[in-house]
Write a protein that holds these residues in place. Structure first.
Motif, PDB file in Angstrom:
ATOM      1  N   GLY A   1      29.006  24.479 138.729  1.00  0.00           N
ATOM      2  CA  GLY A   1      29.585  23.893 137.528  1.00  0.00           C
ATOM      3  C   GLY A   1      30.864  24.583 137.087  1.00  0.00           C
ATOM      4  O   GLY A   1      31.852  23.924 136.735  1.00  0.00           O
TER       5      GLY A   1
ATOM      6  N   ASN B   1      26.109  21.201 136.863  1.00  0.00           N
ATOM      7  CA  ASN B   1      25.618  21.778 135.615  1.00  0.00           C
ATOM      8  C   ASN B   1      26.407  23.044 135.307  1.00  0.00           C
ATOM      9  O   ASN B   1      26.704  23.822 136.208  1.00  0.00           O
ATOM     10  CB  ASN B   1      24.123  22.103 135.718  1.00  0.00           C
TER      11      ASN B   1
ATOM     12  N   LEU C   1      24.710  28.359 129.455  1.00  0.00           N
ATOM     13  CA  LEU C   1      25.640  27.273 129.774  1.00  0.00           C
ATOM     14  C   LEU C   1      27.049  27.714 129.400  1.00  0.00           C
ATOM     15  O   LEU C   1      27.262  28.288 128.331  1.00  0.00           O
ATOM     16  CB  LEU C   1      25.259  25.998 129.025  1.00  0.00           C
TER      17      LEU C   1
ATOM     18  N   CYS D   1      28.614  23.804 125.964  1.00  0.00           N
ATOM     19  CA  CYS D   1      27.506  22.989 125.461  1.00  0.00           C
ATOM     20  C   CYS D   1      27.712  22.653 123.993  1.00  0.00           C
ATOM     21  O   CYS D   1      28.711  23.053 123.393  1.00  0.00           O
ATOM     22  CB  CYS D   1      26.154  23.677 125.641  1.00  0.00           C
TER      23      CYS D   1
ATOM     24  N   SER E   1      31.020  19.174 126.887  1.00  0.00           N
ATOM     25  CA  SER E   1      30.237  19.245 128.115  1.00  0.00           C
ATOM     26  C   SER E   1      31.174  19.367 129.303  1.00  0.00           C
ATOM     27  O   SER E   1      32.373  19.098 129.198  1.00  0.00           O
ATOM     28  CB  SER E   1      29.368  17.992 128.275  1.00  0.00           C
TER      29      SER E   1
ATOM     30  N   LYS F   1      28.283  10.818 134.932  1.00  0.00           N
ATOM     31  CA  LYS F   1      27.313  11.918 134.987  1.00  0.00           C
ATOM     32  C   LYS F   1      25.950  11.356 135.345  1.00  0.00           C
ATOM     33  O   LYS F   1      25.447  10.440 134.686  1.00  0.00           O
ATOM     34  CB  LYS F   1      27.217  12.594 133.614  1.00  0.00           C
TER      35      LYS F   1
ATOM     36  N   ASN G   1      21.983  15.241 137.583  1.00  0.00           N
ATOM     37  CA  ASN G   1      21.997  16.683 137.327  1.00  0.00           C
ATOM     38  C   ASN G   1      20.646  17.202 136.821  1.00  0.00           C
ATOM     39  O   ASN G   1      20.470  18.410 136.700  1.00  0.00           O
ATOM     40  CB  ASN G   1      23.082  17.035 136.302  1.00  0.00           C
ATOM     41  N   THR G   2      19.722  16.298 136.531  1.00  0.00           N
ATOM     42  CA  THR G   2      18.437  16.701 135.945  1.00  0.00           C
ATOM     43  C   THR G   2      17.343  16.926 136.983  1.00  0.00           C
ATOM     44  O   THR G   2      16.207  17.215 136.604  1.00  0.00           O
ATOM     45  CB  THR G   2      17.950  15.630 134.943  1.00  0.00           C
TER      46      THR G   2
ATOM     47  N   GLU H   1      23.250  17.810 130.166  1.00  0.00           N
ATOM     48  CA  GLU H   1      23.492  19.189 130.616  1.00  0.00           C
ATOM     49  C   GLU H   1      22.659  20.196 129.815  1.00  0.00           C
ATOM     50  O   GLU H   1      22.203  21.200 130.359  1.00  0.00           O
ATOM     51  CB  GLU H   1      24.990  19.512 130.523  1.00  0.00           C
TER      52      GLU H   1
ATOM     53  N   LEU I   1      19.171  21.461 130.842  1.00  0.00           N
ATOM     54  CA  LEU I   1      18.992  22.452 131.910  1.00  0.00           C
ATOM     55  C   LEU I   1      18.157  23.673 131.541  1.00  0.00           C
ATOM     56  O   LEU I   1      17.308  24.110 132.322  1.00  0.00           O
ATOM     57  CB  LEU I   1      20.344  22.875 132.483  1.00  0.00           C
TER      58      LEU I   1
END
Lengths: 152, 152
Positions: free
Chosen positions: B7, B32, B44, B47, B51, B67, B70-71, B128, B131
């Motif tokens: 990321g 991410n 992160l 955030c 993002s 997006k 990413n999960t 995001e 995460l």
């Protein structure tokens, strides 16, 4: 005690309870640190490297904070069967094992069948940071009557 | 193009692609913003009020950032049936409707059956910010082979 107030008022709310009343008490923290001061959607007043639950635990070391139920709307908290036949997941986090066992018993009595203990109170960061996704789903689905199931 | 890099390197990675190549391109952002510089667990790098996906879209206005994915861990991205018989949810966010339709077709071809379009690219904040919860579940379950289903 169940702490169910606006997230930004949580520390203050607990400060009004007498210290001797709080001593050793299990406090179920269902709050979310939603900050509406910048308009909609709300941002989080604390996140990433700290959480509201951790702030509460630091401010009141004599209580046992257990974070749970913050990922669903109130009607689902007390009646998980209200969506998906109850087939979804609740999370739990806290530093005191006995307090978590106590809260798990309450959750089970409420009908929660899949409760994942994420460990110590720092896991509350993830539980609280789920809120922006929850808020966005609320907007998309047009209803707060949903929950998530951890599929594994 | 699928942008699948660390990321914190995402904006730099895309900056090495020729501008005329990028023009009008749909870029699937599966990254991410994990920042390991402070040790484990990662925080992160962006955030709450911004993002990584929004940073990418602002840096490269000539592409259509979408997006998604990413999960979940990589094996589930391309094979949702790998967990729970494929009965779980994928999210999608982006500013360009045609680009999202294109990506939805790819997701459907990969086997994703429940894809929730959360709206414009700002929905990536929630995707995001999921995460930290994902990372904690990874630790608790001892495996990255899980996903979430939106039960409604």
């Amino acid at each position: 005690m169940v702490l169910a107030v606006a997230g930004t008022a949580a520390v203050d709310a607990l400060s009004h309870v007498r210290a001797e009343t709080l001593a050793g008490m299990t406090v179920v923290d269902v709050t979310n640190p939603l900050d509406f001061s910048g308009g909609m959607p709300p941002s989080l007043s604390v996140c990433n490297t700290d959480s509201l639950a951790e702030q509460l635990q630091r401010s009141f070391p004599q209580v046992h904070i257990v974070k749970t139920l913050n990922t669903v709307t109130a009607p689902i908290m007390v009646n998980p069967d209200a969506v998906g036949g109850g087939d979804h997941t609740m999370f739990l986090a806290g530093d005191d094992e006995a307090a978590k066992a106590e809260v798990l018993a309450v959750l089970t009595a409420l009908g929660w069948r899949d409760v994942v203990d994420l460990g110590d109170i720092t896991a509350a960061r993830g539980m609280e940071m789920y809120l922006p996704l929850w808020l966005r789903m609320f907007g998309t689905l047009g209803s707060p009557m949903f929950s998530i199931k951890v599929v594994r």
